[in-house]
Design a protein around this motif. Structure first.
Motif, mmCIF file in Angstrom:
data_model
loop_
_atom_site.group_PDB
_atom_site.id
_atom_site.type_symbol
_atom_site.label_atom_id
_atom_site.label_comp_id
_atom_site.label_asym_id
_atom_site.label_seq_id
_atom_site.Cartn_x
_atom_site.Cartn_y
_atom_site.Cartn_z
ATOM 1 N N ASP A 143 -1.729 8.623 -0.154
ATOM 2 C CA ASP A 143 -0.874 7.791 -0.979
ATOM 3 C C ASP A 143 0.373 8.603 -1.326
ATOM 4 O O ASP A 143 0.318 9.813 -1.486
ATOM 5 C CB ASP A 143 -1.581 7.328 -2.256
ATOM 6 N N ARG A 160 -6.095 6.697 -0.746
ATOM 7 C CA ARG A 160 -6.305 7.670 -1.831
ATOM 8 C C ARG A 160 -7.341 8.711 -1.441
ATOM 9 O O ARG A 160 -7.171 9.904 -1.710
ATOM 10 C CB ARG A 160 -6.732 6.939 -3.107
ATOM 11 N N LYS A 161 -8.441 8.285 -0.819
ATOM 12 C CA LYS A 161 -9.483 9.221 -0.421
ATOM 13 C C LYS A 161 -8.987 10.231 0.599
ATOM 14 O O LYS A 161 -9.443 11.384 0.631
ATOM 15 C CB LYS A 161 -10.692 8.458 0.152
ATOM 16 N N TRP A 220 -8.107 2.376 10.739
ATOM 17 C CA TRP A 220 -8.600 1.343 9.816
ATOM 18 C C TRP A 220 -7.526 0.299 9.514
ATOM 19 O O TRP A 220 -7.843 -0.832 9.148
ATOM 20 C CB TRP A 220 -9.060 1.994 8.509
ATOM 21 N N SER A 274 -5.934 11.252 0.698
ATOM 22 C CA SER A 274 -4.757 11.895 0.085
ATOM 23 C C SER A 274 -3.481 11.539 0.824
ATOM 24 O O SER A 274 -2.597 12.375 1.032
ATOM 25 C CB SER A 274 -4.942 13.430 0.064
ATOM 26 N N VAL A 329 0.853 -1.182 0.000
ATOM 27 C CA VAL A 329 0.000 0.000 0.000
ATOM 28 C C VAL A 329 0.892 1.236 0.000
ATOM 29 O O VAL A 329 1.773 1.362 0.849
ATOM 30 C CB VAL A 329 -0.919 0.012 1.244
ATOM 31 N N PRO A 350 -8.392 -5.207 1.599
ATOM 32 C CA PRO A 350 -8.514 -4.678 0.236
ATOM 33 C C PRO A 350 -8.922 -3.211 0.172
ATOM 34 O O PRO A 350 -8.725 -2.564 -0.852
ATOM 35 C CB PRO A 350 -9.615 -5.566 -0.381
ATOM 36 N N THR A 351 -9.515 -2.660 1.242
ATOM 37 C CA THR A 351 -9.985 -1.277 1.191
ATOM 38 C C THR A 351 -8.939 -0.260 1.633
ATOM 39 O O THR A 351 -9.162 0.944 1.509
ATOM 40 C CB THR A 351 -11.236 -1.109 2.079
ATOM 41 N N PRO A 382 -5.897 0.588 0.286
ATOM 42 C CA PRO A 382 -5.424 1.496 -0.775
ATOM 43 C C PRO A 382 -6.470 2.544 -1.144
ATOM 44 O O PRO A 382 -6.133 3.714 -1.365
ATOM 45 C CB PRO A 382 -5.154 0.537 -1.951
ATOM 46 N N TRP A 383 -7.746 2.139 -1.230
ATOM 47 C CA TRP A 383 -8.821 3.085 -1.555
ATOM 48 C C TRP A 383 -8.915 4.179 -0.506
ATOM 49 O O TRP A 383 -9.030 5.377 -0.823
ATOM 50 C CB TRP A 383 -10.148 2.321 -1.657
ATOM 51 N N LEU A 384 -8.870 3.806 0.772
ATOM 52 C CA LEU A 384 -8.966 4.790 1.845
ATOM 53 C C LEU A 384 -7.771 5.736 1.825
ATOM 54 O O LEU A 384 -7.927 6.949 2.048
ATOM 55 C CB LEU A 384 -9.069 4.083 3.201
#
Length: 481
Positions: free
Chosen positions: A370, A365-366, A315, A368, A124, A358-359, A361-363
Motif C-alpha cells: 500500500d 497491506r499484507k 491476484w 506491504s 486500492v 474486496p480482498t 486492499p487486504w492483500l
C-alpha cells in the motif's frame, strides 16, 4: 444511483450489482423478461467496451504508465498465450470439452476486464507502477483475446499457431498505428479549432475515440487497441475544458457499464447455471491459482519484479463483463456447447470477482504494497480563470504511513509557483501558516502553475517517502534545496 453507491462503498466492481439487476429482471426473476438475443448482446457489449476503454484511456497518466509499458505488453501477449494454453488444457482434461471448445474457454477467460480493473484499482492504494501496469494490461489484452476467440469460433480447422500469431501481431500493429495517429491528430485539431460552445469539447473527444475504433476495425486492425491508445494520447494533452471532458467521459462510462451488465444479466438463464456451477468453480480455481500466476511469472521474468509485486499482480487479474461478452461470440457463431461455455464463464466471473475484488486492499497491506507516499491528484473542477492562468488544483491526502507527518509547510520546499493554500484536519479546514505542522489524515489543497505542476507532485511524493530531508538523502524530488 443507489447501485453506484453500493458498489463504491463495498469495494466491489459495479459488475456484480448490475448483473444482479439484470438477472432479477430476467425470465427467472421478478421481471420475467424473456431475452435470448446473443447477437444484440454482443453488439451492445462491443459498443460499451469501446466507451469503457475510452474512459480508461482518458484517465491514464502517461508518466505513470510509461515505465510499465514493456511489462504490460508482455502480460498482454506472452501472459495471454500462457493462460490460454493452461486453461485450454484444463478445460479439455478436467471437464472433457473438445479441443475447440477448450481453446475458446481458455481464450475467453484470459482477458482481464478494463471496467473491473479501472473501478477497483483506482480505489486500492497501490504504487503507481503496479497500478499503471495493471491498467495498461487490461487496456491491451482485450485485443489479442478477441482475435483468438473469433478465430477459434470460426467454422473449419483452426489455423496453425504461427499463422494465427502473425495475424495477431499484424492487427495489433495496425490498431496501434491508427490509434496513435487519430489521437495526435485529434488533439492538434481540438487545440487549434475553436468550437462554438464549451459543451461540444467532451462530445468531440469521445467522437475522436470512437473514430479511432472505427478506423482500426475498417483497416482490419484491432479497434480496441486503437481506441485505448487514441484516448490515452488525448488524455495526456492539454486540451480545452478538460475537467468537463473527464466528467462527461466518466458519466458515459457508467452508462455503458450499467447497460452492458444489465443486458448480460438478462441473457443468462439462472436455472441452467446449477448444472455447471461446480465445473465453473474448478475452472476458476485453475485460472486463479495456476494459469494467472504462471502467466505473470513467465511474462514478467525479464523484468525481475519482487515476489510481493508478482503475487499481487497474480491476484489482481480481475475478470468482469469482457469475458462474458466474449462468451457470446461462439453463441452467435453456433459453436457446439456454446451455451454451456457462456454459463461456465458467467459463474466463474461472478464468484471470483466477489472473492478477488474486496480482498485486494487486504492483500496489498499484507504484502506491504500500500502506498506510503502522499498522492497528488487533479481535482475535477471546471474553472475558466484557472484555464486562463494555466493553473492546477491538487488534492493531497497524507496516509497513515506517510513520512510527511510532522513536516512543516515550509519544509516541503515546493518549487516556486506552487503553494499549500488549505488544510483539512478532522473535518475542519484552515489556511496554513509556513510553520503549520502536517499530521496523518490531513488533506491538503495545493495550487500549482502549469510549468511546475509535475515538479510539485514529484516533490510531494518524495517528502511522503523520505520526510523533510528528501532530496538531500537521495529520495528524489526537485524542490529547492
Amino acid at each position: 444511483m443507489a447501485a453506484v453507491r453500493i458498489s463504491s462503498r463495498s469495494g466491489l466492481p459495479s459488475l456484480l450489482v448490475y448483473l444482479g439487476i439484470g438477472v432479477a429482471m430476467g425470465q427467472d426473476g421478478v421481471g420475467g423478461i424473456q431475452f435470448d438475443n446473443a447477437e444484440l448482446t454482443q453488439v451492445f457489449g462491443y459498443a460499451a467496451l469501446v466507451v469503457i476503454l475510452a474512459e480508461g484511456g482518458l484517465g491514464t497518466k502517461w508518466r505513470e504508465i510509461k515505465p510499465a509499458l514493456p511489462a504490460a505488453s508482455s502480460l498482454a501477449l506472452v501472459g495471454v498465450a500462457v493462460s490460454v494454453g493452461v486453461m485450454a488444457t484444463a478445460a479439455h482434461y478436467l471437464i472433457d470439452l473438445e479441443w475447440r471448445q477448450a481453446l475458446i474457454v481458455g481464450a475467453v477467460v484470459s482477458s482481464t476486464d478494463a471496467a473491473a480493473v479501472f473501478s477497483v484499482l483506482r480505489k486500492v492504494p497501490l504504487p503507481a507502477r503496479l497500478t499503471g501496469m495493471l491498467e495498461a494490461e487490461s487496456g491491451f489484452n482485450d485485443a489479442p483475446v478477441v482475435i483468438l476467440v473469433v478465430a477459434f469460433s470460426t467454422a473449419g480447422p483452426v489455423e496453425h499457431w504461427y499463422a494465427l500469431l502473425g495475424t495477431i501481431v499484424l492487427e495489433l500493429a495496425i490498431g496501434a498505428a491508427i490509434g496513435l495517429a487519430v489521437g495526435f491528430l485529434g488533439a492538434y485539431g481540438l487545440r487549434h479549432v475553436a468550437l462554438p460552445a464549451s459543451g461540444l469539447y467532451p462530445i468531440a473527444v469521445m467522437a475522436i475515440a470512437v473514430m479511432a475504433y472505427a478506423g482500426g476495425a475498417l483497416a482490419h486492425g484491432s479497434g480496441f487497441l486503437a481506441v485505448y491508445l487514441a484516448s490515452m494520447v488525448l488524455g495526456n494533452q492539454k486540451l480545452p475544458h478538460w475537467p468537463a471532458t473527464r466528467g462527461f467521459a466518466e458519466g458515459l462510462g457508467w452508462i455503458a457499464q450499467i447497460g452492458m451488465f444489465v443486458l448480460l444479466g438478462l441473457l443468462v438463464t439462472p436455472h441452467e447455471l446449477t448444472d455447471d456451477f461446480w465445473t465453473a468453480l474448478v475452472i476458476g480455481l485453475v485460472l486463479t491459482m495456476v494459469a494467472r500466476p504462471l502467466s505473470v511469472v513467465i511474462a514478467l521474468l525479464p523484468f525481475r519484479l519482487p515476489w510481493q509485486e508478482q503475487v499481487l499482480m497474480s491476484w489482481a487479474g480481475l475478470r468482469g463483463a469482457v469475458p462474458i461478452v466474449l462468451a457470446t461470440i461462439p453463441m452467435v457463431s453456433g459453436v457446439e456447447e456454446s451455451r454451456r461455455i457462456f454459463n461456465i464463464v458467467f459463474i466463474l466471473v461472478v464468484v471470483y470477482t466477489l472473492v478477488q475484488g474486496p480482498t485486494l486492499p487486504w492483500l496489498a497491506r499484507k504484502l506491504s504494497l500500500d502506498k506510503s507516499a502522499a498522492e497528488a491528484a487533479d481535482l475535477g473542477i471546471e474553472s475558466a480563470p484557472l484555464e486562463r492562468l494555466r493553473g492546477h488544483l491538487l488534492s493531497v491526502a497524507i496516509p497513515e504511513a506517510s513520512r510527511m507527518h510532522g513536516v512543516e509547510i515550509n519544509e516541503l520546499r515546493l518549487p516556486p509557483g506552487a503553494a499549500v493554500t488549505l488544510v483539512v484536519r478532522d473535518g475542519e479546514s484552515f489556511v496554513p501558516l509556513p510553520t503549520t505542522i502536517l499530521q496523518r489524515g490531513d488533506e491538503l489543497l495545493v495550487v500549482a502553475t502549469d510549468p511546475v505542476r509535475d515538479a510539485a507532485e514529484r516533490r510531494l511524493r518524495a517528502v511522503g517517502q523520505g520526510g523533510k530531508l528528501a532530496g538531500w538523502l537521495g529520495t528524489g524530488g526537485n524542490g529547492a534545496s
